[in-house]
Write a protein that holds these residues in place. Structure first.
Motif, PDB file in Angstrom:
ATOM      1  N   VAL A 107       0.864  -1.178   0.000  1.00  0.00           N
ATOM      2  CA  VAL A 107       0.000   0.000   0.000  1.00  0.00           C
ATOM      3  C   VAL A 107       0.899   1.226   0.000  1.00  0.00           C
ATOM      4  CG1 VAL A 107      -1.828   1.284   1.149  1.00  0.00           C
ATOM      5  CG2 VAL A 107      -1.818  -1.225   1.239  1.00  0.00           C
ATOM      6  N   ASN A 108       0.878   1.988  -1.088  1.00  0.00           N
ATOM      7  CA  ASN A 108       1.686   3.201  -1.231  1.00  0.00           C
ATOM      8  C   ASN A 108       0.918   4.383  -0.660  1.00  0.00           C
ATOM      9  OD1 ASN A 108       4.184   2.474  -2.633  1.00  0.00           O
ATOM     10  ND2 ASN A 108       2.857   1.847  -4.323  1.00  0.00           N
ATOM     11  N   ASN A 109       1.134   4.635   0.623  1.00  0.00           N
ATOM     12  CA  ASN A 109       0.412   5.710   1.298  1.00  0.00           C
ATOM     13  C   ASN A 109       1.288   6.913   1.615  1.00  0.00           C
ATOM     14  OD1 ASN A 109      -1.872   6.819   3.059  1.00  0.00           O
ATOM     15  ND2 ASN A 109      -0.227   6.592   4.556  1.00  0.00           N
ATOM     16  N   ALA A 110       2.589   6.729   1.752  1.00  0.00           N
ATOM     17  CA  ALA A 110       3.470   7.827   2.158  1.00  0.00           C
ATOM     18  C   ALA A 110       3.392   8.989   1.173  1.00  0.00           C
ATOM     19  CB  ALA A 110       4.914   7.330   2.257  1.00  0.00           C
ATOM     20  N   ALA A 111       3.273  10.195   1.706  1.00  0.00           N
ATOM     21  CA  ALA A 111       3.166  11.377   0.845  1.00  0.00           C
ATOM     22  C   ALA A 111       3.468  12.626   1.654  1.00  0.00           C
ATOM     23  CB  ALA A 111       1.775  11.483   0.228  1.00  0.00           C
ATOM     24  N   VAL A 112       3.844  13.681   0.950  1.00  0.00           N
ATOM     25  CA  VAL A 112       3.966  15.011   1.550  1.00  0.00           C
ATOM     26  C   VAL A 112       2.934  15.912   0.883  1.00  0.00           C
ATOM     27  CG1 VAL A 112       6.389  14.758   2.147  1.00  0.00           C
ATOM     28  CG2 VAL A 112       5.776  15.683  -0.081  1.00  0.00           C
ATOM     29  N   ASN A 113       2.499  16.936   1.634  1.00  0.00           N
ATOM     30  CA  ASN A 113       1.490  17.858   1.120  1.00  0.00           C
ATOM     31  C   ASN A 113       1.711  19.208   1.786  1.00  0.00           C
ATOM     32  OD1 ASN A 113      -0.717  19.086  -0.012  1.00  0.00           O
ATOM     33  ND2 ASN A 113      -2.250  17.873   1.069  1.00  0.00           N
TER      34      ASN A 113
END
Length: 255
Positions: A88-94
């Motif tokens: 599950v590719n959940n890592a993110a910056v915003n």
């Protein structure tokens, strides 16, 4: 391919809190073993690990913006769990960066960070995990966390919207290329949902307008999004490979 319904080996990136934590909890409650990845929030990641049902879960901390770090995450997850069946590719910056208010040097740095984490880390983890799934021979699932903003635009967060659109496109390309190996790839595109990060916005002056975006006059819970991720990773969801599933309470309708 013989992808089991439970007892799978699951890697969730960016699982220290918020949606990542809810996704990890959903898989653990399903009887799967989970590798909980975190970038910098070690204490919160340990709290996630401690909240998971069952046994055999593991904590992995590395910077995904570094390709070497991404490889170490997949290697560590596979070693601890005995393989990888679901990513599950959940890592993110915003980070907020409206063009009219953002100096050029900051603009460049913000875009580079978004591309490195939201897009390239997703691509790198997908490659590494999929190659392991191919070698294992039992198929697998990759589920990407995209965004409603990829479709309706993010004027204050343009790099976030653009990289999430790229994540959707990446998932569709991988869905075609990995299907012969029994690997399904799909994405979810959530609208606004409740996390620790947005709690202050909901209780502030923007709260009523945010709730009014959906005709249900509410926002989603992280567990609602996680339930969709869990289904997309299931054996029954193979025919949804290539899909981008809108999860926004009818707040944005695509044609």
């Amino acid at each position: 391919m013989n992808l089991p319904a439970s007892g799978r080996r699951v890697l969730v990136s960016g699982a220290s809190r918020g949606l990542g934590r809810a996704v990890a909890q959903a898989f653990a409650a399903n009887g799967d073993r989970v590798a909980v990845h975190f970038g910098s929030r070690a204490d919160e990641a340990r709290a996630t690990l401690g909240s998971l049902e069952g046994a055999g879960h593991v904590l992995i901390g590395r910077d995904l913006s570094d390709p070497v770090g991404a490889a170490a995450v997949v290697d560590s997850a596979a070693e601890a769990l005995g393989g990888v069946d679901v990513l599950v590719n959940n890592a993110a910056v915003n980070v907020r960066h409206p063009l009219a208010e953002t100096p050029y040097e900051e603009w460049v740095a913000v875009w580079q960070r978004h591309v490195a984490v939201n897009l390239l880390a997703t691509a790198n983890l997908s490659h590494l995990a999929a190659r392991r799934m191919i070698d294992q021979g039992g198929g697998g699932r990759i589920v990407n966390i995209g965004s409603r903003g990829a479709f309706r635009g993010e004027p204050d967060h343009p790099a976030y919207g653009a990289t999430k659109a790229a994540v959707h496109a990446l998932g569709q390309s991988l869905a075609v290329s990995l299907a012969p190996h029994g690997i399904g790839v799909a994405s979810v595109a959530p609208g606004f949902f409740a996390t620790e990060r947005v709690a202050s916005r909901l209780t502030g002056p923007d709260g009523p307008a945010i709730l009014a975006q959906s005709p249900f006059h509410r926002i989603a819970t992280a567990s609602e999004i996680a339930a969709a991720v869990l289904w997309l990773a299931s054996p029954e969801a193979e025919w949804s490979s290539g899909a981008v599933l809108d999860l926004n309470g009818a707040s944005h309708l695509r044609t």
